[in-house]
Design a protein around this motif. Structure first.
Motif: not given
Length: 672
Positions: A10-15, A17-24, A89-97
């Protein structure tokens, strides 16, 4: 406590794959892969497939599935903004650390690879990927090292990470000693090399335990001040770099412009002399080829006659022998007369080029490359008896006309890379002049005084054009096999096209239809919707009418079509009625290499005699009227105004000039 595999996934799906950072600002492609909006934009802009992206799409960075624009009209730079936002994905980023920082495997970095680390070796203080962690545990030297999941290290770093510092001077040597003489932490290698004579060496742990808590406020202030000073120096150096780069760019540009001026000057004068030479040599070679072709035909005719006579004689067919012998004599006399003319007109050509002396002196003063001199000598030619000129037909309703030049302007404009070849002229609204420049692949609109109004760049060379109405014109493009329709007002814009299916040349409006000539030797009547109403390639007895029809004109008063056939040296008149063409020619008018044809306001036909260097005026019934102009330089095309008082023409011998003339009664010439 270690995370479950599901939580890791789950956490990796919020990364990203181009910049390997948290999705923005997560944006999803049609294949459901999600990326940061800025990362996706950068990828699309720099993709190798960007050039044909609209037609062929761009592959997804992850699965390589071809992705097309969400809006076909958008440029590639704006695609990322219009892909759908992934709100889940935007919602999960706010919920999942999710840690905004990813660790990469250290051994893989050394091999110039980028793999996400999953584990941490406490002894080596290195982040490891799954493969390197397995390899680490299998090696004899490192199998006893403690490997900890990287998430545990992040959440509880103190117990998981060994507290050690590596020496700057001796890589991977732990700093565990302290030299009190120099007040400097040391590793064993430092003690053995640089501090051998120092007396106060202690374990760093003992020193730390004995000392009182230290206030680093002053040190931090000093560091901050140094950071500020370094930033100031950096900015000053960067400004010097910027100004230096600007000076370098300007200097290189000045050098390049100076070089370009010299090259452009040389190329300009080279193109002038080569264009002149090409025009002369093309004329010479065309004449030579005609003479060679005639000699071949003489040889073929004589061989054929000899064979026919010998065959009849061997078969003892006296009647046939007599007939073919008589025919052979007639053919012999014709060929002998023609060959004699060829022999008399056999020119010896000598091309001379003398380099201009200024070439050797200075390029700056260069005005021309040299003097071109072409001499034609005819050692076998006897002074010919000039043939009598065509007898003019008395004009009952129109007195004899003369011409007076009123304007010559240069059709070569900025951006033209070659000498012009004006294959079509139309005088629009009696005040504007529309040209088809075949050589420079352009349509050009000029004012009545020769001032340039509009230039329209085409994809392939245009040949001929005709106005459909006051605002639209049809242009033939032989290489594209299309007739394109353009709107001509203040600007020129394409509004449609008609498929011609083969290479089309001349074009004119005949009633409500288009009459078009083709290089294959036929003419077609085509409706504006593209429907072919009729094709004419043979006459009523099945013989081919045309060899190379180039131009066509229509007489709206008598409904006659006039087709110029360059190879056959003829202009053929055909009757046109309701989209149908009568294959029986009304008349055939002979001209030496006819090119452009045009009809004036009184229905008179005007023909450009390319090889005779003149303009023939012909009555609608095919009778010669007068030579409107002579001493021209290979006239290509001619066009009249609606009232017939003015006309314009172009010449291949003067490729860039368009000449405007006014027709006046011969009796008024002296008053003009």
């Amino acid at each position: 406590m270690a995370e479950t595999d599901d939580k890791k996934v789950l956490k990796m799906s919020l990364i990203c794959s181009i910049c390997l950072q948290k999705l923005n600002k997560p944006r999803s492609l049609p294949c459901f892969h999600t990326f940061c909006e800025s990362c996706l934009k950068n990828y699309l802009v720099n993709a190798p497939e960007k050039k044909n992206a609209t037609k062929e799409g761009i592959p997804c960075p992850t699965c390589k599935l071809v992705t097309f624009s969400p809006k076909p009209a958008l440029p590639v730079e704006q695609w990322s903004e219009h892909f759908p936002m992934n709100h889940l994905v935007g919602t999960l980023i706010d919920i999942v650390p999710v840690s905004s920082r990813l660790e990469f495997c250290e051994p893989c970095k050394d091999n110039k690879e980028s793999k996400i680390a999953r584990s941490w070796c406490q002894q080596c203080s290195e982040a490891l990927c799954e493969e390197c962690a397995k390899c680490h545990m299998s090696m004899k030297a490192t199998k006893n090292h403690v490997i900890t999941p990287l998430e545990n290290v992040r959440s509880n770093p103190k117990p998981a990470v060994k507290e050690e510092v590596v020496c700057y001077d001796h890589n991977k040597k732990e700093v565990d000693m302290y030299c009190q003489d120099h007040e400097q932490p040391c590793c064993p290698m430092c003690i053995a090399t640089n501090h051998r004579k120092c007396e106060k060496i202690a374990q760093i742990n003992d020193v730390v335990q004995k000392q009182q808590p230290v206030d680093h406020t002053k040190l931090f202030k000093d560091m901050d001040r140094l950071i500020t000073d370094a930033d100031s120096v950096k900015r000053e150096r960067q400004e010097v770099m910027r100004t230096t780069l600007m000076q370098k760019t300007k200097m290189l540009k000045d050098i390049s412009e100076a070089k370009k001026k010299l090259i452009d000057h040389i190329e300009k004068i080279e193109s002038q002399i080569t264009a002149k030479f090409e025009a002369i040599s093309q004329t010479d070679f065309a004449i030579l080829q005609e003479q060679v072709d005639y000699c071949n035909s003489v040889q073929s005719a004589m061989h054929h006659s000899k064979t026919a006579i010998q065959s009849a004689k061997e078969q003892q067919l006296q009647k046939k022998e007599f007939i073919v012998a008589q025919q052979g004599k007639v053919k012999y006399n014709e060929c002998a007369s023609g060959l004699k003319k060829i022999h008399e007109n056999s020119a010896k050509i000598k091309y001379l080029f003398e380099e201009d002396r200024q070439v050797a002196e200075t390029l700056g003063a260069l005005g021309m490359l040299g003097k071109l001199d072409v001499k034609h000598s005819y050692p076998n030619k006897k002074p010919p008896t000039p043939p009598p000129p065509p007898t003019p037909i008395a004009e009952e309703d129109d007195e004899k006309k003369a011409t007076r030049k009123i304007k010559t302007f240069n059709a070569k404009v900025k951006g033209d890379k070659r000498e012009c070849k004006i294959t079509a002229i139309k005088l629009w609204n009696n005040k504007k002049i529309l040209l088809a420049d075949n050589s420079n692949v352009r349509l050009k609109l000029f004012g009545e005084f020769g001032d340039l109004l509009v230039v329209f760049g085409c994809n392939s060379p245009p040949w001929d054009l005709t106005f459909i109405d006051k605002a639209k014109c049809a242009v033939t493009f032989p290489n594209e096999r299309k007739i394109r329709i353009f709107k001509v007002k203040e600007n020129i814009s394409e509004v449609g096209y008609v498929n011609a299916s083969r290479g089309c040349n001349g074009i004119c409006m005949a009633g409500d239809d288009l009459a078009v000539t083709f290089a294959s030797g036929c003419i077609r009547v085509i409706a504006l919707d593209g429907t072919v109403k009729m094709m004419v390639d043979t006459d009523y007895i099945g013989k081919r009418v045309f060899s190379n029809p180039e131009f066509i004109a229509f007489n709206p008063f008598s409904y006659h079509l006039f087709v110029s056939d360059y190879n056959n040296h003829t202009v053929t008149a055909l009757k046109f009625d309701n989209g149908k063409v009568d294959k029986t020619p009304l008349f055939v008018y002979k001209v030496s290499g006819p090119r452009g044809v045009s009809v004036d306001a009184r229905g008179n036909l005007h023909v450009c005699g390319f090889w005779s260097n003149d303009i023939h005026k012909v009555k609608d019934d095919g009778q010669f009227s007068q030579i409107l102009m002579d001493t021209l330089a290979r006239p290509l095309c001619i066009a009249f105004t609606g009232d017939g008082e003015k006309f314009a023409l172009s010449e291949q011998g003067n490729p860039n000039n368009v000449k405007l003339y006014k027709i006046i009664p011969a009796s008024d010439v002296e008053d003009y």
